[in-house]
Design an enzyme around this catalytic site. Structure first.
Site, short mmCIF file in Angstrom:
data_model
loop_
_atom_site.label_atom_id
_atom_site.label_comp_id
_atom_site.label_asym_id
_atom_site.label_seq_id
_atom_site.Cartn_x
_atom_site.Cartn_y
_atom_site.Cartn_z
CG ASP A 172 40.10 -83.59 40.26
OD1 ASP A 172 39.52 -82.53 40.30
OD2 ASP A 172 41.41 -83.49 40.44
CB SER A 205 40.85 -90.54 32.94
OG SER A 205 41.48 -89.85 33.62
CB ALA A 250 42.44 -86.80 28.38
CE1 TYR A 251 43.97 -86.07 37.25
CE2 TYR A 251 42.15 -84.35 37.13
CZ TYR A 251 43.09 -85.16 37.81
OH TYR A 251 42.89 -85.20 39.20
CB ALA A 252 37.95 -83.65 33.49
#
Length: 235
Positions: free
Chosen positions: A134, A150, A146-148
């Site tokens: 991403d 991971s 947290a998404y970034a």
């Protein structure tokens, strides 16, 4: 019989488009999905092998690996597209959120790549692993921290697996920014989003398909990240 390509999270959007493209090119395709949609039935009708898999727990990853290995002894490639775009404001348990994001975006690809190393290296042609990362892996995200994090971990795994699996397997990342709008996005949001990139467009899933085909066709690209962001990093 040709070795199949595994695509995780192929029930919609980019994963679905890539699966459809590979089927049209007469590749054998194995897809995983978390939630069954009509698109999965259509992929199955076109010849894909489908299996339900949720990569948010260790037990679920173990089960998926066993099922994936039982389908074929060799694999032409893996595209790690399974994802969860959860954000901090919707989670009351931040520990659980981080663990879930890391499990889906980093632990599952790590475990699957290791488990299928022999299957990839035994393919009749040079195999590929593609990690769908991403744009925010490089910029961070206040709303999706947290998404970034991971996705940044997954990008780093690209470098490690490229070293580990060379020369038999090429390992690369595709890092999209906004390629598709979501249903329900209003015109005001769309106009604001378009201005975030130099090219001021949202190209659709076909841009990820083009990147996938380029990496599969290349002979000399590994350990790289293809940034699909329309020049957003320069704004």
């Amino acid at each position: 019989m040709n070795s199949p390509v595994l695509i995780t999270g192929a029930s919609q959007r980019l994963g679905l488009a890539m699966a459809e493209s590979l089927l049209e090119q007469d590749h054998r395709v194995v897809v995983t999905y978390r939630t069954h949609r009509s698109s999965i039935s259509k992929l199955e009708e076109k010849g894909a092998t489908v299996l339900q898999a949720d990569f948010s727990t260790e037990a679920a990853i173990d089960r998926a690996i066993d099922e994936i290995k039982a389908i074929s002894k060799t694999y032409r490639g893996i595209i790690h597209n399974a994802s969860d775009w959860a954000q901090e404001k919707d989670s009351s348990n931040k520990q659980d959120l981080m663990e879930r994001m890391m499990m889906i975006h980093a632990v599952a690809p790590y475990r699957i790549n290791l488990a299928l190393e022999e299957a990839l290296c035994g393919c009749e042609v040079q195999a590929d692993i593609i990690h769908m990362t991403d744009y925010v892996q490089d910029t961070g995200s206040e709303k999706h921290m947290a998404y970034a994090a991971s996705k940044a971990a997954l990008q780093n795994l690209t470098l490690s697996f490229a070293k580990k699996l060379a020369p038999q397997v090429k390992v690369n990342s595709i890092a999209p920014a906004l390629l598709m709008f979501n249903e329900g996005d209003d015109d005001a949001y769309k106009q604001k989003a378009l201005k975030k990139s130099l090219l001021e467009m949202v190209p659709g899933a076909k841009e990820a398909v083009k990147a996938m085909n380029y990496l599969f066709d290349s002979d000399y690209v590994t350990g790289q990240t293809l940034h699909l962001n329309g020049g957003r990093h320069l704004k």
